[in-house]
Design an enzyme around this catalytic site. Structure first.
Site, PDB file in Angstrom:
ATOM      1  N   ARG A   1      -3.261   8.185  -6.210  1.00  0.00           N
ATOM      2  CA  ARG A   1      -3.885   7.252  -7.144  1.00  0.00           C
ATOM      3  C   ARG A   1      -3.973   7.898  -8.526  1.00  0.00           C
ATOM      4  NH1 ARG A   1      -7.973   3.473  -5.504  1.00  0.00           N
ATOM      5  NH2 ARG A   1      -8.194   1.940  -7.189  1.00  0.00           N
TER       6      ARG A   1
ATOM      7  N   ARG B   1      -7.432  10.752  -8.691  1.00  0.00           N
ATOM      8  CA  ARG B   1      -8.506  10.036  -8.011  1.00  0.00           C
ATOM      9  C   ARG B   1      -9.835  10.755  -8.182  1.00  0.00           C
ATOM     10  NH1 ARG B   1      -8.038   6.757  -2.843  1.00  0.00           N
ATOM     11  NH2 ARG B   1     -10.174   6.489  -2.110  1.00  0.00           N
TER      12      ARG B   1
ATOM     13  N   LYS C   1      -7.426  -2.763   3.305  1.00  0.00           N
ATOM     14  CA  LYS C   1      -6.148  -2.104   3.585  1.00  0.00           C
ATOM     15  C   LYS C   1      -5.709  -2.405   5.018  1.00  0.00           C
ATOM     16  CE  LYS C   1      -8.775   2.201   4.176  1.00  0.00           C
ATOM     17  NZ  LYS C   1      -8.976   3.579   3.664  1.00  0.00           N
TER      18      LYS C   1
ATOM     19  N   LYS D   1       0.868  -1.180   0.000  1.00  0.00           N
ATOM     20  CA  LYS D   1       0.000   0.000   0.000  1.00  0.00           C
ATOM     21  C   LYS D   1       0.901   1.225   0.000  1.00  0.00           C
ATOM     22  CE  LYS D   1      -3.958   2.231   2.112  1.00  0.00           C
ATOM     23  NZ  LYS D   1      -3.488   3.559   1.663  1.00  0.00           N
TER      24      LYS D   1
ATOM     25  N   PHE E   1      -1.240  -1.549 -10.575  1.00  0.00           N
ATOM     26  CA  PHE E   1      -1.738  -2.769  -9.935  1.00  0.00           C
ATOM     27  C   PHE E   1      -3.030  -3.316 -10.532  1.00  0.00           C
ATOM     28  CE2 PHE E   1      -2.443   0.852  -6.954  1.00  0.00           C
ATOM     29  CZ  PHE E   1      -3.806   1.035  -7.161  1.00  0.00           C
TER      30      PHE E   1
END
Length: 550
Positions: free
Chosen positions: A251, A266, A411, A246, A334
């Site tokens: 993002r 994001r 997470k 993480k 990812f």
């Protein structure tokens, strides 16, 4: 549809407390709308002007709106602000002021909902040195044509805060009900095109139109989200799981077609101009047309730098070349959503991962797959040792669900529990901090409404308070003594020791020892914590306490 009809619909919904009743009102309104009116109505009923994927902004802050309302009502701006302070709501204040306006309406024409939309689009399009004067002139014309009830909702739409309690989920269900289509098809289309207004238009055409929707390049979709959980819980429930680092970065969604690449944040804002170096790296990593999901981190001396270092690059508008030399930015990919004309979000996660590894040669995030909790635990410690936040645990057979926060991505972090909350109010500071806001009222969301949860006053440096003041000073809606209220927009990450049941705040909970962690300007208010999630956290907290004392 007349805008007055829309306003009456909003007024009816605002008087309801039941979600099903709200859905019924909306579903009854939709079939009678024209193809042009339908998308506008759907966006407006959620307090939005533009599709979720659009980076366009109206560019009308509270102060500009107050000035326009004052002109139409024959008052000074200060008198408008005083009225807002008394009512506690911009829409109600505007409605009352327009009911007594001394300025003669400038055209005496009935407002059509599409005409209002087109005028708002025209306001948003104004730019350049004289844009503010032109914007305020156009807002005066629009407000001048509005009846008092129309003014209530027009003002709120301009601030993108409708406050009638209609969330996206309710509108999705209303669309399905109105046009007798499967709610799953409505959800599928929304995931792909990220615009419920357009989804409603397709739903009227029929199920096949919804089924045929596909993700398209350079039209960003919302990113899949994670929630908190535990290693033991995920392994117990799913057996074999995938673990990834993480990252403490920002993002991104990367779209590539041929030699053209664009990046979106994001919040789905295009950030290509600020990150040409990262785009170059990703363009060189694949020969395919793709949409990739990932996180970019800042690296110095081969160690990741704090999140704020990345945000400074995302915000950068000038001296990009100089910034590239100061901080090295590295993407970590990812997931893959689109490959060479095909949408792949419905494939299981491990199949998407296999495709990702085959078509992207560099910057793919490392991954460990195991059903052994100790192996996952070691990956977690490896991530911390490398300077990352923790790990993500993902369910191998899960689809990619844009915009959804569920149990398929979990997470794991060592830090205190944190919540992402909207800043809705503040108190002025004291002493050397008297010129900035010193404490803040933060809120969660509940079925489309913003609900106060706690105050936070610790964790800020003087520099951070100055930054927050700059971000909020033009967002003030009302003030009374030391208290101010803001147009919701800014998001704080807030740490806390525990949740407590409390009648003090509208959410019914309060945070014990709340502490500011950081600004999350990569998020907007649609991504803040939900009240349901907070209730779940409280239940888990209570169970943990019982286990400890038992």
């Amino acid at each position: 549809m007349l805008f007055l009809e829309f306003a009456r619909c909003c007024e009816e919904i605002e008087g309801l407390s039941g979600r099903l009743d709200m859905i019924d009102v909306i579903s009854r309104a939709l079939p009678g709308l024209s193809p042009e009116e339908l998308p506008v109505f759907v966006r407006f009923i959620m307090g939005r002007i533009f599709p979720d994927w659009s980076a366009r902004k109206l560019g009308i802050g509270p102060n500009l709106l107050y000035e326009a309302v004052g002109y139409v009502a024959g008052l000074k701006k200060d008198a408008v602000i005083e009225k807002i302070n008394k009512t506690g709501d911009v829409g109600t204040a505007v409605e009352e002021l327009l009911s007594k306006k001394s300025q003669i309406s400038l055209s005496n024409q009935d407002l059509e909902i599409v005409d209002v939309y087109n005028k708002l689009i025209s306001i948003a399009a104004r730019s350049g040195a004289t844009s503010q004067k032109e914007k305020i002139r156009m807002v005066k014309l629009l407000i001048g044509d509005a009846r008092p009830l129309e003014g209530r909702y027009l003002a709120r739409i301009m601030l993108e805060e409708l406050r009638i309690g209609v969330g996206e989920g309710s509108v999705r269900e209303a669309i399905a009900k109105a046009f007798s289509v499967d709610p799953a098809l409505v959800e599928h289309a929304m995931q792909a095109i990220n615009d419920l207004g357009e989804v409603a238009r397709l739903a009227r055409i029929g199920p096949e139109a919804l089924r045929d929707v596909r993700i398209t390049l350079f039209h960003p979709v919302r990113m899949m989200l994670a929630q908190q959980g535990s290693i033991a819980g995920m392994v117990q429930e799913h057996g074999e799981v995938a673990a990834e680092f993480k990252y403490d970065g920002s993002r991104f969604q990367f779209h590539k077609q041929g030699s053209t690449g664009k990046m979106y944040s994001r919040r789905l804002e295009e950030v290509s101009a600020a990150l040409p170096d990262v785009i170059g790296l990703l363009l060189g990593s694949t020969t395919h047309d793709v949409i990739l999901d990932g996180e970019v981190i800042a690296i110095k001396d081969e160690r990741p730098m704090p999140f704020q270092s990345v945000l400074r690059r995302f915000r950068r508008r000038h001296d990009i070349a100089e910034a590239q030399e100061e901080i090295r930015m590295v993407p970590n990919v990812f997931d893959i959503l689109y490959l060479d004309g095909k949408t792949v979000i419905d494939l299981p996660f491990l199949e998407r991962r296999k495709i990702l590894v085959e078509v992207v040669s560099q910057y793919v995030a490392p991954q460990v797959i195991s059903a052994d909790p100790q192996v996952i635990e070691q990956t977690y410690h490896d991530a911390l040792a490398a300077g990352h936040e923790g790990i993500m645990i993902k369910v191998p057979d899960s689809a990619y669900t844009p915009g959804q926060r569920g149990k398929n991505w979990i997470k794991i972090k060592p830090e205190v529990d944190t919540l992402d909350l909207a800043v809705i109010g503040a108190e002025w500071g004291e002493g050397k901090r008297a010129h900035v806001f010193g404490s803040f009222l933060v809120a969660c969301q509940d079925q489309g409404k913003i609900v106060p949860l706690s105050r936070v006053a610790t964790g800020f440096s003087d520099e951070q308070l100055a930054e927050v003041y700059d971000l909020l000073r033009d967002k003030v809606i009302s003030s009374a003594g030391k208290e101010v209220r803001f147009e919701p927009g800014l998001v704080f990450e807030v740490g806390y020791a525990e949740l407590q049941v409390s009648p003090t705040y509208g959410a019914g909970f309060a945070l014990r020892f709340p502490r500011f962690i950081r600004i999350r300007d990569d998020k907007d208010t649609t991504e803040i914590e939900t009240l349901d999630s907070i209730k779940d956290r409280y239940q888990r907290q209570s169970k943990s306490a019982q286990a400890y004392t038992g």
